[in-house]
Design a protein around this motif. Structure first.
Motif, mmCIF file in Angstrom:
data_model
loop_
_atom_site.group_PDB
_atom_site.id
_atom_site.type_symbol
_atom_site.label_atom_id
_atom_site.label_comp_id
_atom_site.label_asym_id
_atom_site.label_seq_id
_atom_site.Cartn_x
_atom_site.Cartn_y
_atom_site.Cartn_z
ATOM 1 N N UNK A 1 12.003 7.197 -1.958
ATOM 2 C CA UNK A 1 10.942 6.435 -1.299
ATOM 3 C C UNK A 1 10.125 7.329 -0.379
ATOM 4 N N UNK A 2 8.835 7.094 -0.356
ATOM 5 C CA UNK A 2 7.949 7.792 0.558
ATOM 6 C C UNK A 2 7.733 6.933 1.807
ATOM 7 N N UNK A 3 7.027 7.505 2.776
ATOM 8 C CA UNK A 3 6.813 6.802 4.044
ATOM 9 C C UNK A 3 6.037 5.506 3.839
ATOM 10 N N UNK A 4 5.148 5.488 2.867
ATOM 11 C CA UNK A 4 4.347 4.277 2.616
ATOM 12 C C UNK A 4 5.231 3.120 2.156
ATOM 13 N N UNK A 5 6.163 3.400 1.252
ATOM 14 C CA UNK A 5 7.041 2.339 0.761
ATOM 15 C C UNK A 5 8.019 1.865 1.845
ATOM 16 N N UNK A 6 8.541 2.805 2.641
ATOM 17 C CA UNK A 6 9.462 2.410 3.714
ATOM 18 C C UNK A 6 8.747 1.533 4.737
ATOM 19 N N UNK A 7 7.491 1.868 5.043
ATOM 20 C CA UNK A 7 6.723 1.045 5.981
ATOM 21 C C UNK A 7 6.477 -0.350 5.416
ATOM 22 N N UNK A 8 6.228 -0.445 4.114
ATOM 23 C CA UNK A 8 6.028 -1.756 3.488
ATOM 24 C C UNK A 8 7.294 -2.598 3.574
#
Length: 966
Positions: free
Chosen positions: A718-725
């Protein structure tokens, strides 16, 4: 009547006004910490002697000091340093100065002058050495202050003439860490007026290669290596000095010299160096390879280990030098050959016949001082042979690893070292045998095993170690054999292994799968014998429950994939068995095109473009869901239902995209649950009229929270964008829980702490995902961040209303997928759960249950994977396996082989216990203390684990606790 009217008048016109008392302003307390410097000064002043002062200093060293107090503490320490007469106390004070200089936020340039002044006046050699170490710390903390570095280098050069070896060691260390090539130095640290007196740092350090103290010679070599690590190019003239140090009497000097020679061979590989006592010249990398090969025969096993490891990284060496390490006799290629003109001239000078006047003038020329014309030292011949036969197993392992690195870069060398590696399979140490198997596996693409070599390899299948057997199975999977007898021999030995160790069933089947697919033409002539078929007579149908027969079928069917004519040799029951195995063991039996004997089985393999089309379908499905701007839009729930169903089916059909499809389906399921919980009719009704819906919404919020933890911790890549979502969805679930709690409870006092915690989570989200906030401007958390000043000061009732309205107006966030997304999975191999015989044990005692499981795409399994045992009465025990129970057979793959101990009170009948694997997670990011820099390898404390997620299917094991006999 008059009294009544009078009472009414008083009631109507009298009024009582209560004036609230003025709230006294709150008094703010200012907490001041006691001064560390004052406390240290008091302790040192009241010390009655040097022993007591040393105790106070040792106690102070265990305490932490803030950056603001460091300078005051240093001044106190320096004051007592000048007063103290005992060397041990001054030594400890100087040591504390170095430790305090490392404090973050403190600049040690203010104590440089004091430290240098102390260095000039100090008489004790031990204290001088510690002062040089402190100056090294100060110089390392001030890399940009060139004037300070130059002063420290001058002080180091000045004290290089000290009689104590410790002072010279520290001075050389300072030169290695702080010295520069372009800065001229003098021997005593003073600048000479003439340029002839100036020297560079390398020449100053190289002067101490011949120091009478071996520890100083070692420090000089390490200082030169430190210059190399800092990016400075070492002069080639040092090579001759480094080669002389290879024969030093001190093993630490020889060990450092091996490293020095290797560095020079990498810097100047093509330089030409002369051979001593001859006119021949060789490349520097070849010469250094021969000298390091000679060190494999060193008297110290630590030097032999380092020499063997170093040989593996010298990939630029000539092939005849490389092959000489496998032969103890000197090859003719490494001797100087005389030309025909030289031989004729010598023959003419000696005469045609021997006159007999000179003794042995006609002796064979081959016996005349061959060492003087060798291009490589005779002791270096057969370096790897000596390393593989060494008495210390560490040397043998290092030699095997070096052979691996060199064989991977040279196919011809890989063929020549094959016999030596195969012989290491008979080593007495298991670790050496295991390393030899791994090395042979790495070079298996460049070799073909002969029958005698394969016989030696297969001899290890009877080893009692499971690791050895599984490593051999992995080796056979990728090994090429020469003829059909080798295939038959491998099959027979694997069947013996299967009969002796039934738990190796899956590993043996996988091994035969690859063996058949790599050698289809060699398996073809063996098919009638393997399947026991006859051209005229019918043969009995074998038992499909026999693991050995399944192993033979796996070999044959995988060979038939590349050999279409093989199907004509199958009998009728073979076709039926293929159909059964294709359904039950699809990962071992490939899809085949079989037509014959009245059976038409067509296995349509996935086309080359099936994965690409599946990726396109996955992206199209996400694009359709991204059109849902409002969670209450008509038709949005049906669209999410259909998309979730399609993604689940896609994950079943395409294993390459199973992780991404499952991740998307889980995320959309969270959005669907949130959508159902925020329906219009539910929020417009009074609470007593929708108790059932309220319970359903509460369960939905709880389920969303569980799913978000799965999304964050079960999937890797997972990238930061997916973790934030994912965190955004979790915040929505938290807000939903708050609103539901406020609707069902009469008092709002218990919600105050929950609201404060929620606001802290929103603030933590803002700080953690600061770079991703532009993508969340129109989302739920974006609107909350806009209202954050108002939310932090409003009352609880108003906060709940804002959360409710913001939740219902929030839109669905579009989901973007990363490049690589994998789901953590676990498969329990043992126990299988198929046995009907219960494990019997006495009540109060324990019984050991063997656990064998494979883990895929699990990050840090030693601290996260747990084993859960669930008893029939509802008791659940969670066991943490030992770190040594985990093995890593390949990238992103782990193997768990452990034992769990079961115990319970007496039962009247046997019962099943469920065994499953859990994945522990913790979302708290607690900062480590400053003293815990070297605790990365320790497992996290149990209190840091927030929860567990099951990520394997449970297996039922039948057990029977018996009452104890009286």
């Amino acid at each position: 009547m008059a009294a009544h009217l009078k009472k009414r008048v008083y009631e109507e016109y009298s009024k009582v006004i209560q004036i609230p008392p003025e709230e006294a302003p709150q008094k703010k307390l200012r907490l001041s910490k006691p001064s560390k410097s004052a406390a240290l000064h008091i302790d040192l002043c009241k010390a009655s002697g040097s022993t007591e002062a040393l105790q106070y200093l040792l106690q102070f060293a265990r305490k932490s000091v803030e950056a603001d107090s460091v300078e005051g503490v240093i001044r106190i320490l320096l004051e007592h340093y000048y007063k103290e007469t005992d060397n041990s106390v001054r030594l400890k004070i100087v040591s504390l100065l170095g430790l305090l200089s490392k404090t973050k936020g403190f600049s040690p340039d203010c104590i440089v002058d004091d430290a240098i002044n102390a260095l000039t006046t100090e008489k004790s050699h031990q204290v001088l050495a510690q002062l040089m170490d402190t100056l090294l710390v100060i110089g390392s903390r001030l890399p940009d202050n060139l004037s300070v570095r130059q002063r420290l280098i001058e002080m180091a050069c000045k004290h290089l003439a000290d009689t104590y070896f410790g002072v010279r060691n520290k001075c050389l260390e300072v030169l290695g860490h702080l010295g520069t090539v372009d800065s001229p130095l003098s021997r005593d640290g003073e600048a000479h007026p003439s340029l002839s007196g100036l020297r560079d740092v390398q020449s100053v350090i190289s002067d101490y290669f011949g120091d009478q103290e071996p520890r100083v010679r070692t420090a000089a070599i390490k200082a030169m290596l430190q210059l190399h690590e800092r990016g400075m190019k070492i002069n080639q003239i040092i090579y001759e000095q480094a080669c002389r140090l290879l024969s030093d009497d001190y093993e630490q000097v020889r060990s450092a010299a091996v490293q020095m020679v290797w560095v020079l061979s990498q810097l100047y590989p093509e330089s030409i160096v002369p051979i001593p006592s001859s006119n021949e010249e060789v490349r520097l990398v070849d010469d250094s390879f021969g000298k390091i090969s000679h060190m494999v025969n060193d008297g110290s096993w630590m030097v032999r280990v380092q020499a063997a490891k170093t040989l593996g990284s010298m990939l630029q060496v000539s092939h005849y030098f490389l092959e000489q390490t496998l032969d103890k006799k000197l090859m003719s290629d490494l001797r100087r050959k005389r030309t025909a003109h030289e031989r004729a001239k010598e023959l003419y000078a000696s005469g045609e016949f021997s006159s007999g006047r000179k003794w042995a003038d006609d002796a064979p020329k081959e016996r005349l001082d061959t060492n003087a014309v060798n291009l490589i030292a005779s002791g270096a011949c057969g370096a790897f042979v000596h390393g593989l036969e060494d008495e210390m197993y560490e040397v043998r392992i290092a030699a095997v690893e070096a052979l691996s690195l060199l064989a991977q870069s040279s196919p011809s060398f890989a063929e020549k070292c094959l016999d030596f590696l195969v012989d290491m399979f008979n080593d007495e140490i298991e670790e050496v045998r295991l390393q030899s198997i791994h090395v042979l596996r790495e070079i298996s693409t460049n070799i073909i095993l002969r029958e005698d070599q394969l016989d030696t390899v297969l001899g290890g299948l009877g080893d009692k170690s499971r690791d050895i057997r599984e490593a051999l199975h992995e080796l056979i999977c990728y090994t090429n054999v020469s003829n059909k007898e080798c295939v038959q021999l491998a099959l027979l030995e694997l069947l013996k292994n299967l009969n002796k160790y039934p738990t190796d069933r899956n590993s043996v089947w996988k091994c035969l799968k690859f063996l058949g697919s790599r050698h289809p033409t060699l398996v073809l002539p063996l098919v009638p014998e393997l399947l026991s078929t006859h051209p005229y007579f019918d043969t009995p149908e074998p038992d499909m429950d026999d693991p050995a027969y399944i192993a033979v079928l796996v070999l044959v069917f995988n060979a038939a994939q590349a050999c279409p004519t093989m199907s004509s040799l199958f009998s009728d029951h073979t076709f039926r068995h293929y159909t059964y195995l294709r359904d039950s063991l699809s990962h071992l039996v490939p899809a085949l095109r079989l037509a014959g004997r009245g059976v038409d089985l067509v296995g349509s393999a996935a086309g080359p473009g099936s994965v690409e089309s599946a990726q396109v379908f996955l992206q199209d499905s996400l694009n359709r869901t991204n059109t849902i701007h409002s969670l209450e839009a008509p038709g949005s729930q049906d669209l999410l239902d259909f998309t979730i169903r399609d993604l689940q089916r896609l994950g079943e059909l395409q294993t390459e995209l199973a992780g991404a499809a499952d991740f998307c389906a889980t995320y959309l399921r969270c959005q669907l649950l949130l959508m159902k919980a925020l329906q219009e009719k539910f929020w417009n009704m009074a609470v007593p009229l929708c108790l059932k819906q309220n319970v359903m919404a509460t369960a939905a919020a709880r389920q969303i929270l569980e799913e978000t933890y799965k999304l964050e911790f079960v999937y890797s890549g997972l990238e930061s964008r997916q973790v934030a979502t994912v965190h955004h969805v979790r915040l929505q679930a938290r807000a939903l829980q708050l609103v539901l709690t406020a609707r069902t409870r009469k008092g709002l006092e218990p919600l105050v702490s929950s609201c404060d915690k929620f606001l802290q989570e929103v603030d933590s989200f803002q700080r953690q995902f600061l770079t991703e906030l532009p993508h969340f401007q129109e989302s739920f958390v974006g609107k909350l961040l806009e209202l954050m000043p108002r939310l932090s000061s409003c009352k609880t009732v108003e906060l709940i209303k804002i959360l409710q309205s913001t939740l219902r107006q929030s839109s669905m966030l579009p989901l973007t997928l990363p490049q690589q997304l994998h789901r953590a999975t676990a498969t329990i191999i043992e126990p299988t759960g198929e046995s009907d015989n219960p494990l019997k044990f006495t009540t109060g005692l324990v019984v050991a249950l063997d656990i064998d499981a494979t883990l895929e795409h699990v990050q840090d399994p030693q601290s996260r994977v747990k084993v859960q045992v669930l008893y029939p009465d509802g008791q659940a025990h969670v066991i943490t396996p030992k770190p040594g129970d985990f093995r890593k057979p390949g990238p992103d793959r782990h193997r768990l082989i452990t034992q769990v101990y079961l115990s319970h009170s007496a039962w009247t009948d046997p019962g099943h216990v469920e065994v499953s694997l859990l994945l522990a997670y913790s979302s708290s990011t607690s900062s480590k203390p400053s003293w815990a820099d070297n605790t990365d390898s320790l497992p996290p404390p149990e209190g840091a684990i927030e929860g567990t997620i099951p990520f394997s299917k449970s297996v039922k094991v039948l057990i029977m606790p018996k009452p104890a006999r009286r």
